[in-house]
Design a protein around this motif. Structure first.
Motif, mmCIF file in Angstrom:
data_model
loop_
_atom_site.group_PDB
_atom_site.id
_atom_site.type_symbol
_atom_site.label_atom_id
_atom_site.label_comp_id
_atom_site.label_asym_id
_atom_site.label_seq_id
_atom_site.Cartn_x
_atom_site.Cartn_y
_atom_site.Cartn_z
ATOM 1 N N ASP A 1 2.243 4.146 2.368
ATOM 2 C CA ASP A 1 3.658 4.058 2.093
ATOM 3 C C ASP A 1 4.466 5.000 2.984
ATOM 4 O O ASP A 1 5.656 5.185 2.785
ATOM 5 C CB ASP A 1 3.911 4.379 0.608
ATOM 6 N N GLU A 2 3.838 5.571 4.023
ATOM 7 C CA GLU A 2 4.508 6.508 4.911
ATOM 8 C C GLU A 2 5.599 5.846 5.726
ATOM 9 O O GLU A 2 6.538 6.514 6.172
ATOM 10 C CB GLU A 2 3.512 7.174 5.850
ATOM 11 N N ALA A 3 5.520 4.528 5.948
ATOM 12 C CA ALA A 3 6.515 3.839 6.752
ATOM 13 C C ALA A 3 7.886 3.906 6.098
ATOM 14 O O ALA A 3 8.908 3.881 6.769
ATOM 15 C CB ALA A 3 6.119 2.373 6.948
ATOM 16 N N ARG A 4 7.931 3.981 4.801
ATOM 17 C CA ARG A 4 9.205 4.015 4.081
ATOM 18 C C ARG A 4 9.758 5.418 4.150
ATOM 19 O O ARG A 4 10.824 5.745 4.073
ATOM 20 C CB ARG A 4 9.043 3.570 2.647
ATOM 21 N N ALA B 1 19.078 -6.434 6.700
ATOM 22 C CA ALA B 1 18.488 -5.502 5.722
ATOM 23 C C ALA B 1 17.291 -6.134 5.016
ATOM 24 O O ALA B 1 16.270 -5.475 4.803
ATOM 25 C CB ALA B 1 19.543 -5.074 4.704
ATOM 26 N N ARG B 2 17.409 -7.415 4.670
ATOM 27 C CA ARG B 2 16.283 -8.097 4.016
ATOM 28 C C ARG B 2 15.080 -8.198 4.954
ATOM 29 O O ARG B 2 13.939 -7.975 4.540
ATOM 30 C CB ARG B 2 16.706 -9.488 3.539
ATOM 31 N N LEU B 3 15.332 -8.503 6.210
ATOM 32 C CA LEU B 3 14.235 -8.588 7.175
ATOM 33 C C LEU B 3 13.597 -7.224 7.409
ATOM 34 O O LEU B 3 12.370 -7.115 7.529
ATOM 35 C CB LEU B 3 14.733 -9.183 8.495
ATOM 36 N N TYR B 4 14.408 -6.186 7.472
ATOM 37 C CA TYR B 4 13.907 -4.828 7.639
ATOM 38 C C TYR B 4 13.002 -4.443 6.467
ATOM 39 O O TYR B 4 11.889 -3.927 6.657
ATOM 40 C CB TYR B 4 15.080 -3.855 7.774
ATOM 41 N N GLU B 5 13.462 -4.691 5.250
ATOM 42 C CA GLU B 5 12.670 -4.373 4.057
ATOM 43 C C GLU B 5 11.374 -5.174 4.019
ATOM 44 O O GLU B 5 10.322 -4.646 3.644
ATOM 45 C CB GLU B 5 13.488 -4.603 2.786
ATOM 46 N N ALA B 6 11.439 -6.441 4.408
ATOM 47 C CA ALA B 6 10.229 -7.270 4.441
ATOM 48 C C ALA B 6 9.236 -6.733 5.476
ATOM 49 O O ALA B 6 8.024 -6.712 5.236
ATOM 50 C CB ALA B 6 10.583 -8.720 4.754
ATOM 51 N N GLY B 7 9.750 -6.277 6.609
ATOM 52 C CA GLY B 7 8.891 -5.697 7.627
ATOM 53 C C GLY B 7 8.213 -4.428 7.155
ATOM 54 O O GLY B 7 7.015 -4.217 7.386
ATOM 55 N N LEU B 8 8.976 -3.578 6.489
ATOM 56 C CA LEU B 8 8.384 -2.353 5.945
ATOM 57 C C LEU B 8 7.329 -2.669 4.895
ATOM 58 O O LEU B 8 6.268 -2.039 4.866
ATOM 59 C CB LEU B 8 9.467 -1.460 5.343
ATOM 60 N N LEU C 1 4.223 -3.777 6.601
ATOM 61 C CA LEU C 1 3.552 -2.634 7.217
ATOM 62 C C LEU C 1 2.783 -1.838 6.165
ATOM 63 O O LEU C 1 1.638 -1.445 6.395
ATOM 64 C CB LEU C 1 4.575 -1.744 7.919
ATOM 65 N N VAL C 2 3.395 -1.625 5.021
ATOM 66 C CA VAL C 2 2.722 -0.910 3.929
ATOM 67 C C VAL C 2 1.489 -1.685 3.490
ATOM 68 O O VAL C 2 0.408 -1.112 3.303
ATOM 69 C CB VAL C 2 3.686 -0.682 2.744
ATOM 70 N N GLU C 3 1.642 -2.990 3.337
ATOM 71 C CA GLU C 3 0.508 -3.814 2.918
ATOM 72 C C GLU C 3 -0.612 -3.802 3.959
ATOM 73 O O GLU C 3 -1.789 -3.707 3.609
ATOM 74 C CB GLU C 3 0.964 -5.250 2.678
ATOM 75 N N ALA C 4 -0.248 -3.865 5.223
ATOM 76 C CA ALA C 4 -1.249 -3.909 6.290
ATOM 77 C C ALA C 4 -1.989 -2.588 6.444
ATOM 78 O O ALA C 4 -3.167 -2.564 6.783
ATOM 79 C CB ALA C 4 -0.607 -4.317 7.598
ATOM 80 N N THR C 5 -1.272 -1.490 6.249
ATOM 81 C CA THR C 5 -1.879 -0.181 6.491
ATOM 82 C C THR C 5 -2.358 0.485 5.211
ATOM 83 O O THR C 5 -3.098 1.466 5.276
ATOM 84 C CB THR C 5 -0.884 0.751 7.195
ATOM 85 N N GLY C 6 -1.866 0.015 4.085
ATOM 86 C CA GLY C 6 -2.211 0.661 2.819
ATOM 87 C C GLY C 6 -1.541 2.003 2.657
ATOM 88 O O GLY C 6 -1.914 2.803 1.804
#
Length: 94
Positions: A91-94, A74-81, A84-89
């Motif tokens: 918040d749609e990934a969440r 779960a921690r790795l999943y949240e870090a990945g999301l 992704l948000v940071e890279a793309t700018g």
């Protein structure tokens, strides 16, 4: 995650939550739980033997190991999301 943390089991909900967070786990169980979460290839029979010698049953150890693995996942999943948000700018990934 709710079933892992709050479902019926031999390990208490508090023990499972601590294993899930990999925090405040009492010795010698902390060695096993930390290895499951952070270095799973280094888990040994001796880690399980030490936890069993401390009074944990095989059922309890199974539940605590699953809790630790799910928590780390779960921690790795949240870090990945978050990455992704940071890279793309976006918040749609969440």
């Amino acid at each position: 995650m709710d079933r892992v943390l709050n479902g019926k089991g031999r390990a208490s909900a508090d023990q499972r939550a601590r294993a899930f967070r990999n925090a405040d786990v009492p010795p010698p169980l902390h060695v096993l739980i930390d290895k499951v979460a952070m270095r799973p290839t280094q888990v040994t029979d001796a880690d399980f033997a030490a936890a069993k010698a401390a009074g944990f049953s095989e059922d309890q150890l199974f539940e605590l190991v699953v809790s630790a693995a799910v928590g780390q996942s779960a921690r790795l999943y949240e870090a990945g999301l978050a990455a992704l948000v940071e890279a793309t700018g976006s918040d749609e990934a969440r």
